[in-house]
Design a protein around this motif. Structure first.
Motif, short mmCIF file in Angstrom:
data_model
loop_
_atom_site.label_atom_id
_atom_site.label_comp_id
_atom_site.label_asym_id
_atom_site.label_seq_id
_atom_site.Cartn_x
_atom_site.Cartn_y
_atom_site.Cartn_z
N ARG A 95 0.84 -1.19 0.00
CA ARG A 95 0.00 0.00 0.00
C ARG A 95 0.88 1.25 0.00
N VAL A 96 1.72 1.31 -1.02
CA VAL A 96 2.67 2.41 -1.11
C VAL A 96 1.97 3.62 -1.73
N ALA A 97 2.06 4.73 -1.12
CA ALA A 97 1.46 5.94 -1.69
C ALA A 97 2.41 6.52 -2.73
N LEU A 98 1.85 6.91 -3.86
CA LEU A 98 2.67 7.57 -4.87
C LEU A 98 3.07 8.94 -4.34
N SER A 99 4.35 9.22 -4.41
CA SER A 99 4.81 10.47 -3.82
C SER A 99 4.05 11.66 -4.41
N GLY A 100 3.53 12.50 -3.56
CA GLY A 100 2.83 13.68 -4.03
C GLY A 100 1.35 13.44 -4.30
N SER A 101 1.05 12.42 -5.10
CA SER A 101 -0.33 12.24 -5.52
C SER A 101 -1.19 11.57 -4.44
N MET B 172 -1.69 8.48 -4.22
CA MET B 172 -2.43 7.38 -4.83
C MET B 172 -2.03 6.04 -4.20
N GLU B 173 -3.03 5.21 -3.97
CA GLU B 173 -2.77 3.88 -3.42
C GLU B 173 -3.18 2.85 -4.45
N TYR B 174 -2.45 1.71 -4.44
CA TYR B 174 -2.81 0.65 -5.37
C TYR B 174 -3.54 -0.47 -4.67
N PRO C 190 -5.25 1.76 -9.32
CA PRO C 190 -5.37 2.80 -8.30
C PRO C 190 -6.64 2.54 -7.50
N ARG C 191 -6.53 2.63 -6.19
CA ARG C 191 -7.70 2.39 -5.34
C ARG C 191 -8.84 3.32 -5.75
N GLY C 192 -10.04 2.76 -5.85
CA GLY C 192 -11.18 3.56 -6.23
C GLY C 192 -11.49 3.47 -7.72
N GLN C 193 -10.56 2.95 -8.49
CA GLN C 193 -10.80 2.83 -9.94
C GLN C 193 -11.48 1.50 -10.22
N SER C 194 -12.36 1.45 -11.22
CA SER C 194 -13.07 0.19 -11.44
C SER C 194 -12.47 -0.65 -12.57
N GLY C 195 -11.70 -0.02 -13.46
CA GLY C 195 -11.07 -0.79 -14.53
C GLY C 195 -9.95 -1.66 -13.99
N PHE C 196 -9.42 -2.56 -14.83
CA PHE C 196 -8.35 -3.45 -14.40
C PHE C 196 -7.02 -3.02 -14.98
N GLY C 197 -5.95 -3.25 -14.21
CA GLY C 197 -4.61 -3.02 -14.72
C GLY C 197 -4.13 -4.23 -15.50
N THR C 198 -2.90 -4.17 -16.03
CA THR C 198 -2.33 -5.31 -16.75
C THR C 198 -1.97 -6.41 -15.75
N LYS C 199 -2.37 -7.64 -16.08
CA LYS C 199 -2.18 -8.71 -15.10
C LYS C 199 -0.99 -9.61 -15.47
N LEU D 30 5.04 0.41 -10.99
CA LEU D 30 4.09 1.50 -11.20
C LEU D 30 4.56 2.79 -10.52
N VAL D 31 5.14 2.63 -9.34
CA VAL D 31 5.62 3.81 -8.62
C VAL D 31 6.75 4.47 -9.42
N ARG D 32 7.55 3.65 -10.08
CA ARG D 32 8.64 4.20 -10.90
C ARG D 32 8.14 4.72 -12.23
N GLY D 33 6.84 4.61 -12.47
CA GLY D 33 6.27 5.09 -13.72
C GLY D 33 6.45 4.11 -14.87
#
Ligand code: ZN
Lengths: 95, 495
Positions: free
Chosen positions: B8-14, B16-18, B219-228, B255-258
């Motif tokens: 549950r790493v927060a993206l620095s600044g934003s 955002m949680e995954y 991203p927490r709260g998003q309903s779509g899926f990321g790449t698995k 993801l945190v590294r972009g």
């Protein structure tokens, strides 16, 4: 929907088959001619027809869960190009 | 170090949680005697290539014939998981070349599976989680490839086809799990239920149950899926959890590294506790499924479904609730006792015959489970019939023997299968309720422990426990402790 040489190469690869460039060219033509022929069916209106998966529409024949003697290991391995200690031997694959 | 909380790493600044999104694909070997499409044995551990025939070796010209019991077990599993059974399902060929697959294709089901839309409720972190089941379908197992153990293993692989054609069901879950703990809980609950209804032995070491996992982050709260990524080789409950924890951490770091997550199949290495990409079998995912022409569509009518449903036992969750309501057991005890069908059956038989549900629960959870563990046996191999255990419990409840003696009698009846009443009589273990005999023992103990007696009289009344112990010892544990307590107090407090 025309088939390109690239797709013929792909299908050959999936089937573990090696073809020369000349053959690939010939098969591409043949593929296309077959597909064009089959595409004639598109002219028919099939919207009211259930898709068919099997020619025979009968129900499944089932067997009881009863053991039937297996064949001997010698018989099983008889056609294997190579075997070792009761196992089929194949070119090395990574698990 | 990859604890479950660390992803549950927060993206620095934003800020955002995954959130992980996890789905499991579980393969389960069905407990039939013969294979799915031929009469060869499914027995594990037979010498290599002795349970084989032209059908399961994929010889040209052979035809598969479906095993009725395999279908019944698959239906039973699907019903236990609350699935809708499809009236028509279709076997399909999944085409790929690999030496463990003698035909060059696996007979499986593709777009017309046996059953769909089930669910399993699982307990994770004290909450009930509803996990959807997408589908249950039937397929055949492949052979076993050996990469080591032969003199020429460096340049050749060896194949044993005994497992080829063993009946499997694949159970695909919805991507409903949000943590490795939930995935672990789901897999564990799934195993319990499948073993419970008798369709599999659930033996993970022998490969009767195998698990792959799909995991992605969003991203927490998003309903779509990321790449698995698809994780393979998760062959124990522990591996499922560890592999997911590692993989979630890995994807979070990307993801945190972009960077992006690549869609790929990754293999879990338990020794290294990490996942790594499988050497890609090129184009391996182009399976070119088509309907298996050698097998007609499988038709399952309502009558058949009804028949299978009638044979379905009470499922663990329902039984657990009933144990709480009917026997007044704590939730945890009910959960333990219903975790295994044979254990639950044993308990119920003992509880009913003993007419003391709580005592039966204690005996089964402590003594019976201790024996099962010590002797490394399954509960259905326990030599002591539940009615014998119940008879022992009644001897205690009737005051014929003390709880301490009961433990000794238990050892004897467990080893010999004798009636506990006979053992008590033969060995003279009846509880001493004769007050005269106990008073005599008390006098002897006081005579032998004069200094403690003096201290007691001087006010050190905590020594009562010491005297009780001595008297019980003197009577060989046969005296009723409550009686000893009362008589001792009377005697010691006498002026
Ligand atoms: Zn066979």
């Amino acid at each position: 929907m025309a088939i390109a040489k690239q797709e013929v190469r792909h299908i050959a690869k999936l089937a573990n088959l090696d073809f020369s460039e000349e053959e690939i060219g010939r098969f591409t033509q043949q593929f296309n001619s077959i597909l064009e022929y089959v595409a004639r069916l598109d002219a028919l209106d099939t919207s009211a027809i259930e898709p068919t998966s099997h020619v025979d529409s009968g129900s499944h024949a089932l067997r009881d869960d009863v053991l039937v003697p297996s064949i001997s290991r010698e018989e099983a391995l008889a056609n294997a190009p190579e075997s070792e200690r009761g196992h089929f031997k194949v070119p090395k694959v990574i698990g | 170090m990859y604890g479950s909380a660390t992803y549950r790493v927060a993206l620095s600044g934003s800020g955002m949680e995954y959130e992980p999104v996890i789905g499991l694909e579980v393969h389960c070997q069905l407990l039939t005697d013969s294979k799915i499409f031929c009469g060869c044995s499914t027995r594990f551990g037979a010498p290599a290539n002795t349970n084989v025939c032209p059908v399961c070796l994929g010889m040209p010209g052979t035809l598969p014939v479906l095993n009725r019991r395999a279908v019944e077990y698959a239906l039973r599993a699907a019903l236990a998981l609350g699935c809708r059974i499809e009236p028509v399902s279709i076997f399909a060929r999944k085409n790929y070349f690999y030496p463990d697959l003698p035909k060059g294709y696996q007979i499986s089901m593709y777009d017309r599976p046996l059953a769909v839309q089930g669910h399993l409720d699982v307990e994770a972190k004290g909450e009930t989680k509803h996990v959807g089941i997408t589908r249950v379908h039937m397929e055949e197992d492949a052979g076993k490839l050996l990469h080591e153990g032969f003199p020429d293993s460096d340049r050749a692989s060896h194949v044993d086809y005994n497992r080829s054609g063993v009946p499997l069901i694949e159970i695909v879950s919805e991507p409903d799990m949000r943590s490795p703990e939930e995935a672990h809980a789901y897999y564990s609950a799934l195993r319990t239920i499948l073993v419970y209804i008798g369709v599999t032995d659930g033996n993970m070491e022998e490969g009767s149950l195998r698990c792959d996992a799909n995991v992605s982050l969003r991203p927490r709260g998003q309903s779509g899926f990321g790449t698995k990524a698809e994780l393979k080789n998760l062959n124990s409950f522990k591996f499922v959890q560890h592999a997911l924890e590692y993989e979630i951490r890995r994807q979070t770091d990307l993801l945190v590294r972009g960077e992006r997550v690549t869609q790929e199949t990754r293999l879990y290495d338990p020794a290294e506790d990490r996942t790594s990409p499988m050497r890609s079998k090129e184009e391996a995912h182009d399976y070119r499924y088509f309907p298996e022409p050698d097998l007609l569509p499988l038709q399952v009518n309502e009558e058949w479904i009804g028949e299978v449903r009638r044979w379905l036992p009470e499922l663990p969750a329902a039984r657990r609730r009933r144990f709480v309501a009917e026997y007044g057991l704590p939730e945890q005890d009910a959960a333990l006792l219903t975790s295994d069908r044979a254990l639950a059956d044993y308990y119920e038989a003992a509880a009913r015959a003993a007419r003391n549900a709580k005592a039966a629960a204690n005996w089964v959870m402590t003594e019976i489970l201790r024996k099962v563990k010590e002797d490394k046996i399954d509960v259905d191999r326990v030599p002591l019939p539940p009615v014998r255990l119940a008879a022992l419990i009644r001897l205690v409840d009737d005051g014929a023997i003390s709880g301490k003696i009961a433990k000794e009698v238990f050892e004897t009846i467990y080893a010999t299968g004798k009636d506990p009443a006979d053992v008590v009589r033969e060995q003279g273990l009846s509880q001493v309720t004769d007050e005269g005999a106990i008073r005599e023992a008390i006098e002897n103990v006081i005579a032998q422990n004069q200094s403690q007696y003096a201290q007691y009289k001087a006010g050190k009344t905590a020594l009562l426990g010491f005297f009780v112990g001595q008297v019980l010892k003197a009577t060989g544990g046969k005296a009723s402790p409550s009686l000893v307590n009362r008589l001792l107090k009377e005697r010691l407090d006498r002026p």
